[in-house]
Scaffold this motif. Sequence first.
Motif, mmCIF file in Angstrom:
data_model
loop_
_atom_site.group_PDB
_atom_site.id
_atom_site.type_symbol
_atom_site.label_atom_id
_atom_site.label_comp_id
_atom_site.label_asym_id
_atom_site.label_seq_id
_atom_site.Cartn_x
_atom_site.Cartn_y
_atom_site.Cartn_z
ATOM 1 N N ASP A 19 -0.238 9.196 -7.916
ATOM 2 C CA ASP A 19 -0.096 7.821 -7.308
ATOM 3 C C ASP A 19 -0.321 6.683 -8.507
ATOM 4 O O ASP A 19 0.362 5.659 -8.551
ATOM 5 N N VAL A 20 -1.282 6.842 -9.315
ATOM 6 C CA VAL A 20 -1.711 6.221 -10.400
ATOM 7 C C VAL A 20 -0.628 6.091 -11.452
ATOM 8 O O VAL A 20 -0.105 5.124 -11.894
ATOM 9 N N LEU A 21 0.040 7.357 -11.632
ATOM 10 C CA LEU A 21 1.316 7.370 -12.612
ATOM 11 C C LEU A 21 2.516 6.502 -12.175
ATOM 12 O O LEU A 21 3.021 5.715 -12.476
ATOM 13 N N ASN A 22 2.972 6.866 -10.761
ATOM 14 C CA ASN A 22 3.904 6.132 -9.929
ATOM 15 C C ASN A 22 4.022 4.729 -9.633
ATOM 16 O O ASN A 22 4.773 4.124 -10.110
ATOM 17 N N PHE A 23 2.739 4.476 -8.931
ATOM 18 C CA PHE A 23 2.727 3.102 -8.874
ATOM 19 C C PHE A 23 2.471 2.123 -10.111
ATOM 20 O O PHE A 23 3.060 0.949 -10.426
ATOM 21 N N VAL A 72 0.962 -1.320 -0.053
ATOM 22 C CA VAL A 72 -0.171 0.076 0.011
ATOM 23 C C VAL A 72 0.961 1.285 0.059
ATOM 24 O O VAL A 72 2.060 1.124 0.256
ATOM 25 N N GLY A 73 0.204 2.481 -0.134
ATOM 26 C CA GLY A 73 1.170 3.490 -0.245
ATOM 27 C C GLY A 73 0.360 4.834 -0.578
ATOM 28 O O GLY A 73 -0.594 4.846 -1.277
ATOM 29 N N GLY A 74 1.198 6.098 -0.308
ATOM 30 C CA GLY A 74 0.532 7.262 -0.907
ATOM 31 C C GLY A 74 1.432 8.157 -0.432
ATOM 32 O O GLY A 74 2.373 8.052 0.170
ATOM 33 N N PHE A 97 1.607 14.853 0.968
ATOM 34 C CA PHE A 97 0.729 15.263 -0.094
ATOM 35 C C PHE A 97 1.173 15.166 -1.519
ATOM 36 O O PHE A 97 0.914 15.357 -2.577
ATOM 37 N N ALA A 98 2.248 14.154 -1.596
ATOM 38 C CA ALA A 98 2.889 13.870 -2.870
ATOM 39 C C ALA A 98 3.237 12.231 -2.846
ATOM 40 O O ALA A 98 3.235 11.413 -1.995
ATOM 41 N N ALA A 99 2.953 11.783 -4.416
ATOM 42 C CA ALA A 99 3.044 10.453 -4.418
ATOM 43 C C ALA A 99 4.482 9.612 -4.251
ATOM 44 O O ALA A 99 5.341 10.507 -4.252
ATOM 45 N N PRO A 100 4.543 8.489 -3.912
ATOM 46 C CA PRO A 100 5.749 7.865 -3.710
ATOM 47 C C PRO A 100 6.527 7.818 -4.805
ATOM 48 O O PRO A 100 5.981 7.799 -5.823
ATOM 49 N N ASN A 101 7.884 7.944 -4.693
ATOM 50 C CA ASN A 101 8.826 7.801 -5.925
ATOM 51 C C ASN A 101 8.561 6.343 -6.544
ATOM 52 O O ASN A 101 8.647 5.255 -5.857
ATOM 53 N N PRO A 102 8.543 6.001 -7.808
ATOM 54 C CA PRO A 102 8.441 4.907 -8.337
ATOM 55 C C PRO A 102 9.431 3.822 -8.239
ATOM 56 O O PRO A 102 9.211 2.654 -8.035
ATOM 57 N N MET A 103 10.703 4.198 -8.086
ATOM 58 C CA MET A 103 11.486 3.496 -7.694
ATOM 59 C C MET A 103 11.580 2.854 -6.285
ATOM 60 O O MET A 103 11.788 1.761 -6.026
ATOM 61 N N SER A 104 11.146 3.575 -5.297
ATOM 62 C CA SER A 104 10.872 3.252 -3.990
ATOM 63 C C SER A 104 9.661 1.993 -4.265
ATOM 64 O O SER A 104 9.850 1.058 -3.422
ATOM 65 N N VAL A 105 8.537 2.260 -4.858
ATOM 66 C CA VAL A 105 7.706 1.419 -5.107
ATOM 67 C C VAL A 105 8.282 -0.036 -5.386
ATOM 68 O O VAL A 105 7.879 -0.909 -5.069
ATOM 69 N N GLN A 106 9.138 0.080 -6.523
ATOM 70 C CA GLN A 106 9.802 -0.983 -7.301
ATOM 71 C C GLN A 106 10.671 -1.590 -6.340
ATOM 72 O O GLN A 106 10.371 -3.118 -6.038
#
Length: 342
Positions: free
Chosen positions: A117-121, A50-52, A78-87
Amino acid sequence: MRPFLTKSPDAVEAVLGGIIASSRHPLEQVPGHLALLHRGNPSRRVRILVGGGSGHEPLFLGAVGPGMADAAIAGQVFAAPNPMSVQAAIEACTAPSPRSSVAPEGSLLIYGNYSGDVLNFGFAADEIRQAGGRIDEVRVHDDIASRPPAELEKRRGIAGDIFVIKTTCAAADRGLPFDDVLRIARKACLATRSLGVALGAASSIDTGKPMFDLPAGQIEIGMGLHGEMGVKRSAFEPAATLVPHMLEMILADYAATGSRPARVAAMVNGLGSTTILELLAVSARLREALGTQGVAVSFLRTGQFATSLDMAGFSITLMALDSELEPLLDAPCSSFCYSNPA
């Protein structure tokens, strides 16, 4: 507001450390990333992440633990997580572990339906797919104020994230295969509706100034977790009249999609600076109003679950229950954000 933390990056790092320090269960930081991992859900064939953005504590980092998420990834306030962190979190979750009794089939990402979030996840999920991993996404869209019923899946996610996460994690704990966990997650999302109200703006951590203008003596029904405009601004109403009004709006939304519930789980969620005294009064009014509407209440949770810094206000969340969803939502879990006793 005069915050004890005056820089957003410092605040997020401090939150991550505080969740680890406060947890009754072993948590670990994904090295180099604003992400937490729990390796104590051994029967799962599907890893739940999960995340945000930060600023909504105890969501999202606080939703990691036994019976809850396997990992959470945070962005700045109030900013989406970094996509590298999600990966990195996905890869850490799906790596072989001696604590797991089964090999993971894949990962499921659950997050609120916001463009960043949609973009980065989505970017991280594409990277995992290209590497041969199995992954899918569930975008929580419970906020009835953000879009009409005909555009339900375009709505934003607010406190309903909690019920969707909890239900999905319980399905994963049963050792269900990937397709079944994904089906239940999507079903839980469609069964969940929320509506918020604000009577005061959140204050910026960096400036201490209100993040939007809401004149004294007025409320805004439908205010989003980031201060997005609601559906109605009006004179202040006390809980005795405001809560039944909000419930009518939620039930009308269910009815518009042909799914008015007979039995629900309910949540009264504080947005940051609303007192527990007030939230309990709202809960009493909500249970009374549900009874008047002929809707049975399986259980009602009250507290701070998904906040907006120090915003003054609350939200009401309902999940329509059936014989499949109710035992999943009621299953034991333990996390800083949300717990059910065994």
